[in-house]
Design an enzyme around this catalytic site. Structure first.
Site, PDB file in Angstrom:
ATOM      1  N   CYS A 189      -0.780   3.551  -5.614  1.00 54.64           N
ATOM      2  CA  CYS A 189      -0.402   4.233  -6.854  1.00 54.64           C
ATOM      3  C   CYS A 189       1.109   4.225  -7.046  1.00 54.64           C
ATOM      4  O   CYS A 189       1.593   4.199  -8.178  1.00 54.64           O
ATOM      5  CB  CYS A 189      -0.909   5.674  -6.829  1.00 54.64           C
ATOM      6  SG  CYS A 189      -2.699   5.814  -6.946  1.00 54.64           S
ATOM      7  N   CYS A 342      12.245  -4.964  -6.430  1.00 56.58           N
ATOM      8  CA  CYS A 342      11.148  -4.211  -7.043  1.00 56.58           C
ATOM      9  C   CYS A 342      11.648  -2.798  -7.311  1.00 56.58           C
ATOM     10  O   CYS A 342      12.860  -2.583  -7.425  1.00 56.58           O
ATOM     11  CB  CYS A 342       9.900  -4.228  -6.165  1.00 56.58           C
ATOM     12  SG  CYS A 342      10.030  -3.260  -4.651  1.00 56.58           S
TER      13      CYS A 342
END
Length: 384
Positions: A189, A342
């Site tokens: 998540c 990222c």
């Protein structure tokens, strides 16, 4: 002998006492019962709240994390006033405020094969609210080996799963997933996101299953996997069967004690997002800024999803989402030094493993991701 209820508890649990399937005897059973909640995050929040409100007499909570602002979109146990505090401490305070008649045990430590048996020993069942495969396999094997029911839940974006794994009466988690997926194949998540209300839906279902098991009422999800999708509000059920070849609950088990679960799942013990990589494979935001200023020929490769570029991005970075990297890496220039980017460094670490495994040698991971860059170099960028 079951414990008695105080006058205050009669009033508190009056709506339970009115239900024939619960009644006074059932409420006294709940007061005598205990549950260990693994994880005080998205799923653990509603699970712990509803078990406490229902009067489960002893609740243990295991979590080594602290409350972060990014948690508050879904982790309703915590609030702005508890930012930076241990999640288990925040949870304990909230649960005792909700119900001072229960006992709450806080375990501020990772749940590992070294401590799992000792932590779980006093509890009747385990509610697995974890968000990673090593803990899920650990929870499963622990429950099989000790004969405890395992109330399982998982969430991602708009989808959730719930089941009850009770090896004495049906399949276990390993019957459904004998082997973990390759590292990086299934995003968490924290990488892919989750709808804020989804943990509430799935966690409430886990709590309902836990109460049914403790009360001995109704038909649990043992032998069934419930699948929920919030986008079309659909519920589906998949029948599960016990696998006689299962390594932990089968007829000839080979897993007879708890093992090294990060190694089993192919995950290094180091915390990549916190800078656990060998420094030879990393570059800090300040180091990258200096090299860019010096004009070094670097290929900035962003492995996030396209919509994340609307939040923050580095000028000149090439986008190849992590899930497409293996298919597109042949188009990369192996002679140039590649810096992987990222959000926090987790997905870029996985990208590093993909590229180095394919023979790339001039690759570095931006430590802490673009969020760390925003903190150290460019505060105008959003941190998310």
């Amino acid at each position: 002998m079951l414990p008695t209820l105080s006058p205050e508890e009669y009033l508190r649990y009056s709506r339970h006492l009115l239900i024939p399937d619960v009644g006074l005897h059932g409420q006294r059973k709940l007061k005598a019962a205990s549950a260990l909640v693994i994880g005080a995050g998205g799923l653990g929040s509603p699970v712990a709240l509803y078990l406490a409100a229902a009067g489960v007499g002893r609740i243990g909570i295991v979590d080594s994390d602290v409350v972060d602002a990014s948690n508050l979109q879904r982790q309703v146990l915590h609030g702005t006033s508890t930012l930076g505090k241990p999640k288990v401490a925040s949870a304990r305070t909230r649960l005792l405020d909700l119900n001072p008649h229960i006992q709450v045990d806080a375990y501020e430590q990772p749940f590992t094969s070294a401590n799992a048996l000792q932590i779980a020993a006093p509890y009747d069942l385990i509610v697995d609210c974890s968000d990673n495969f090593p803990t899920r396999y650990l929870s499963n094997d622990l429950c099989v080996l000790t004969g405890k029911p395992n109330i399982y839940g998982a969430i991602y974006r708009f989808d959730g799963q719930v089941s009850v794994f009770d090896a004495a009466h049906g399949p276990c988690y390993r019957c459904l997933f004998p082997e973990p997926p390759p590292p990086g194949l299934v995003p968490s998540c924290s990488d892919g996101g989750v709808l804020g209300v989804l943990p509430g839906v799935i966690g409430a279902l886990q709590a309902a299953e836990a109460l049914k098991v403790l009360l001995g009422i109704g038909e649990t999800l043992a032998g069934r996997l419930l699948l929920f999708n919030a986008l079309d509000m659909s519920f589906e059920f998949i029948k599960l069967r016990k696998d006689p070849r299962c390594k932990v609950c089968g007829t000839a088990p080979t897993v007879t004690e708890l093992i090294d679960y990060p190694e089993f799942c192919g995950i290094p013990n180091a915390d990549h997002a916190a800078g656990g990589l060998d420094t030879a494979w990393e570059i800090t935001p300040l180091e990258l800024a200096a090299r860019l200023k010096a004009g070094d020929d670097l290929l900035l490769l962003d492995v996030r999803e396209p919509h994340e570029l609307e939040i923050s991005s580095l000028p000149g970075a090439q986008l190849i989402p992590l899930g497409q990297l293996a298919a597109q890496m042949d188009g990369l220039d192996r002679t140039r030094e590649i810096v992987l980017i990222c959000r926090t460094g987790t997905r870029s670490t996985r990208a590093l493993e993909v590229l180095t495994g394919a023979g790339f040698t001039h690759v570095k991971n931006l430590r802490g991701g673009i969020n760390a860059w925003a903190r150290a170099v460019d505060p105008s960028l959003a941190i998310y």
